[in-house]
Design a protein around this motif. Structure first.
Motif, short mmCIF file in Angstrom:
data_model
loop_
_atom_site.label_atom_id
_atom_site.label_comp_id
_atom_site.label_asym_id
_atom_site.label_seq_id
_atom_site.Cartn_x
_atom_site.Cartn_y
_atom_site.Cartn_z
N UNK A 90 0.81 -1.22 0.00
CA UNK A 90 0.00 0.00 0.00
C UNK A 90 0.85 1.27 0.00
N UNK A 91 2.05 1.18 0.53
CA UNK A 91 2.91 2.35 0.63
C UNK A 91 3.67 2.58 -0.67
N UNK A 92 4.03 3.84 -0.96
CA UNK A 92 4.82 4.10 -2.17
C UNK A 92 6.13 3.30 -2.17
N UNK A 93 6.79 3.18 -1.01
CA UNK A 93 7.97 2.34 -0.92
C UNK A 93 8.23 2.01 0.55
N UNK A 94 8.11 0.75 0.85
CA UNK A 94 8.34 0.25 2.21
C UNK A 94 9.74 -0.36 2.24
N UNK A 95 10.49 -0.07 3.28
CA UNK A 95 11.81 -0.67 3.46
C UNK A 95 11.67 -1.91 4.32
N UNK A 96 12.10 -3.04 3.80
CA UNK A 96 12.12 -4.28 4.58
C UNK A 96 13.46 -4.34 5.29
N UNK A 121 9.41 -12.74 -1.93
CA UNK A 121 8.33 -12.11 -1.17
C UNK A 121 8.26 -12.68 0.25
N UNK A 122 8.40 -13.99 0.37
CA UNK A 122 8.39 -14.61 1.70
C UNK A 122 9.56 -14.12 2.53
N UNK A 123 10.72 -14.02 1.91
CA UNK A 123 11.91 -13.54 2.60
C UNK A 123 11.70 -12.12 3.11
N UNK A 124 11.19 -11.26 2.26
CA UNK A 124 11.00 -9.86 2.65
C UNK A 124 9.98 -9.76 3.77
N UNK A 125 8.92 -10.51 3.69
CA UNK A 125 7.91 -10.49 4.74
C UNK A 125 8.45 -11.06 6.05
N UNK A 126 9.12 -12.18 6.00
CA UNK A 126 9.64 -12.83 7.22
C UNK A 126 10.66 -11.95 7.92
N UNK A 127 11.57 -11.37 7.16
CA UNK A 127 12.62 -10.56 7.76
C UNK A 127 12.08 -9.25 8.31
N UNK A 128 11.08 -8.68 7.64
CA UNK A 128 10.46 -7.45 8.14
C UNK A 128 9.70 -7.70 9.44
N UNK A 129 8.97 -8.81 9.50
CA UNK A 129 8.22 -9.14 10.71
C UNK A 129 9.16 -9.44 11.87
N UNK A 130 10.26 -10.12 11.58
CA UNK A 130 11.21 -10.47 12.63
C UNK A 130 11.90 -9.22 13.17
N UNK A 131 12.16 -8.25 12.30
CA UNK A 131 12.86 -7.04 12.72
C UNK A 131 11.95 -6.08 13.48
N UNK A 132 10.62 -6.26 13.33
CA UNK A 132 9.67 -5.34 13.97
C UNK A 132 9.58 -5.56 15.47
#
Length: 132
Positions: A90-96, A121-132
């Motif tokens: 949804x964002x113009x550019x999200x940093x994972x 896509x799975x990598x970007x999602x997993x690493x973003x969630x883990x870093x949050x």
């Protein structure tokens, strides 16, 4: 019609390696993507940059022409380019956020350019969630 484009490139010089460089890249991406109604996400890992962008065909083609001549990128590989029914981003550019252990676990130690679009896509999602 809406399209999703997944691509990997090699970073040239200090692209994405310093907070100042990262802020400059994200700022330009957000401005251009907001103007062109493109949304997406990007991840920097070592010397590789992964981007997933969504938008109209003409807007994505214009984005890819800019990236192809951008001196901060080389060895551009399009992993996937396909029509989609709806946006995932949804964002113009999200940093994972990059967590090197997470990337190693999800990539099997392979270069990111060798992963499929689904794996990226799975990598970007997993690493973003883990870093949050």
């Amino acid at each position: 019609m809406l399209y999703r484009l997944v691509f990997v490139s090699k970073a040239v010089g200090d692209a994405g390696q310093s907070p100042q460089s990262l802020a400059h890249i994200l700022g330009a991406s957000e401005r251009n993507n907001r103007r062109d109604e493109v949304s997406g996400a990007m991840m920097f890992h070592g010397d590789e940059i992964v981007q997933i962008v969504e938008g109209a065909r003409t807007d994505l083609d214009r984005l890819m022409r800019r990236v192809a001549v951008d001196p901060r990128h080389c060895d551009l590989v399009v992993v996937e380019d396909r029509p989609v029914m709806q946006r995932r981003y949804r964002q113009p550019m999200q940093l994972c956020q990059t967590d090197h252990r997470c990337v190693a676990r999800h990539s099997g130690g392979r270069p990111l350019r060798t992963l499929s679009a689904v794996e990226l896509e799975r990598l970007m999602q997993a690493c973003s969630l883990q870093a949050a």
